[in-house]
Design an enzyme around this catalytic site. Structure first.
Site, mmCIF file in Angstrom:
data_model
loop_
_atom_site.group_PDB
_atom_site.id
_atom_site.type_symbol
_atom_site.label_atom_id
_atom_site.label_comp_id
_atom_site.label_asym_id
_atom_site.label_seq_id
_atom_site.Cartn_x
_atom_site.Cartn_y
_atom_site.Cartn_z
ATOM 1 N N ARG A 11 52.836 -80.019 -101.150
ATOM 2 C CA ARG A 11 54.080 -80.094 -102.177
ATOM 3 C C ARG A 11 54.092 -78.790 -102.566
ATOM 4 N NH1 ARG A 11 55.177 -83.096 -99.425
ATOM 5 N NH2 ARG A 11 55.990 -85.329 -99.478
ATOM 6 N N GLU A 55 63.715 -77.830 -105.702
ATOM 7 C CA GLU A 55 64.406 -77.526 -103.829
ATOM 8 C C GLU A 55 65.598 -78.131 -104.235
ATOM 9 O OE1 GLU A 55 60.141 -77.599 -101.598
ATOM 10 O OE2 GLU A 55 61.907 -79.018 -101.913
ATOM 11 N N HIS A 108 62.112 -75.971 -96.724
ATOM 12 C CA HIS A 108 61.469 -77.188 -96.887
ATOM 13 C C HIS A 108 61.989 -77.598 -95.502
ATOM 14 C CE1 HIS A 108 60.009 -80.481 -99.336
ATOM 15 N NE2 HIS A 108 59.773 -80.491 -98.204
#
Length: 318
Positions: free
Chosen positions: A238, A267, A286
């Site tokens: 994370r 994000e 990601h």
């Protein structure tokens, strides 16, 4: 039964199928759902599937038909679990679907940093090797992993898979884990006594712990100061596990060799991030979880979760 997928695009951009869900009810699939669109799209739904769309107490209060929320991810912080339980709404998640894909990305970042394949390949294509007086042409140091120490924080499914991959490349593995020293010894992992030991001894640190109040900014200025200047940091967990300003500063001052990350605190990084412009910081958007094989498992488990709920035997409840 009305089933609504609120943000299905990242899991299935069109190369997989939701057809098995259609057998369970009337299905509506949306690629993305903005907060202001939630209530309109979820109206009348008994089953909602969400990845990033937040389902809070206020939303539940005006969705009287809602009986089930399926989070199409492992983390379920997008749902107010206490409120769901209060309203007898079943909430499920998708455990362990991307283990090997994420561990593979850890090694991809590590090998990118240590071998710089793209850098050298591009240099060859640009004609730099042709101009070299020697048969061997190098633009950056090549680092051998054999004999180096990998420090892993969090030895769950992904951390354990990462440990096995590191060991296969000759690395010693130490870990911060809730598992006992005896259990870790059986898999060839040394249990670190504390964060100070791990941060000071490791040549590579890979983060695989959940984000909690205790792990927020786990990697901070103080712990970065313990690391070797030759050390490499990998984060596929994370974004907020890192104090991004402190990490960028450590890279800029060469107190840290390199960083490979797949997650950021924001994000997408609309406001930018200090890590984007930091030297020797390699960022992927990601995607560690998003191999087709992992996404297929995610969809299969999500459908299985809904089917189990319909049959009155919910699975993967949170």
């Amino acid at each position: 039964m009305k089933i609504v997928i609120l943000d299905g695009f990242t899991a299935n951009p069109g190369d997989l199928s939701w057809d098995e869900l259609r057998k369970l009810g009337k299905l509506e699939v949306y690629d993305r759902t903005a907060p202001e669109e939630l209530l309109t799209r979820a109206e009348g739904a008994e089953v909602l599937l969400t990845n990033k769309v937040i389902i809070d107490a206020e939303a539940m209060s005006v969705l009287p038909c809602l009986r089930y929320i399926g989070v199409t991810a492992t983390g379920y912080n997008v749902v107010d679990i206490a409120e769901a339980h209060q309203r007898n709404i079943v909430v499920t998640n998708i455990p362990a679907y991307s283990t090997m894909s994420v561990a593979q990305m850890v090694m991809a970042h590590l090998l990118n940093i240590t071998n710089q394949v793209a850098l050298h390949s591009n240099a060859v294509k640009q004609g730099e090797w042709e101009q070299s007086p020697d048969f061997s042409f190098s633009k950056s140091p090549i680092i051998e992993l054999d004999g180096l120490t990998m420090g892993i924080i969090g030895l769950g499914n992904i951390g354990s898979a990462t440990a096995r991959m590191a060991q296969s490349m000759g690395m010693k593995v130490i870990a911060i884990s809730s598992k006992t020293k005896e259990v870790l010894q059986k898999i060839g992992v040394q249990k670190a006594e504390n964060y100070e030991q791990l941060f000071s001894e490791a040549d590579v640190i890979s983060l695989h712990c959940p984000l909690t109040s205790d792990t927020h900014h786990l990697v901070n200025q103080e712990r970065l100061s313990l690391m070797k200047s030759t050390a490499i940091l990998i984060n596929t967990g994370r974004g907020p596990l890192l104090d991004e300003v402190a990490v960028a500063e450590a890279l800029s001052t060469k107190k840290l060799y390199a960083v490979g990350i797949d997650v950021l605190s924001e994000e997408p990084p609309i406001k930018g991030s200090p890590l984007i412009s930091a030297p020797r910081c390699y960022i992927t958007p990601h995607i560690a979880w998003a191999s087709k094989a992992a996404r297929r498992r995610l969809i299969d488990i999500a459908i299985s979760n809904v089917r189990a709920f319909v049959c009155g035997e919910p699975q993967n409840q949170v």
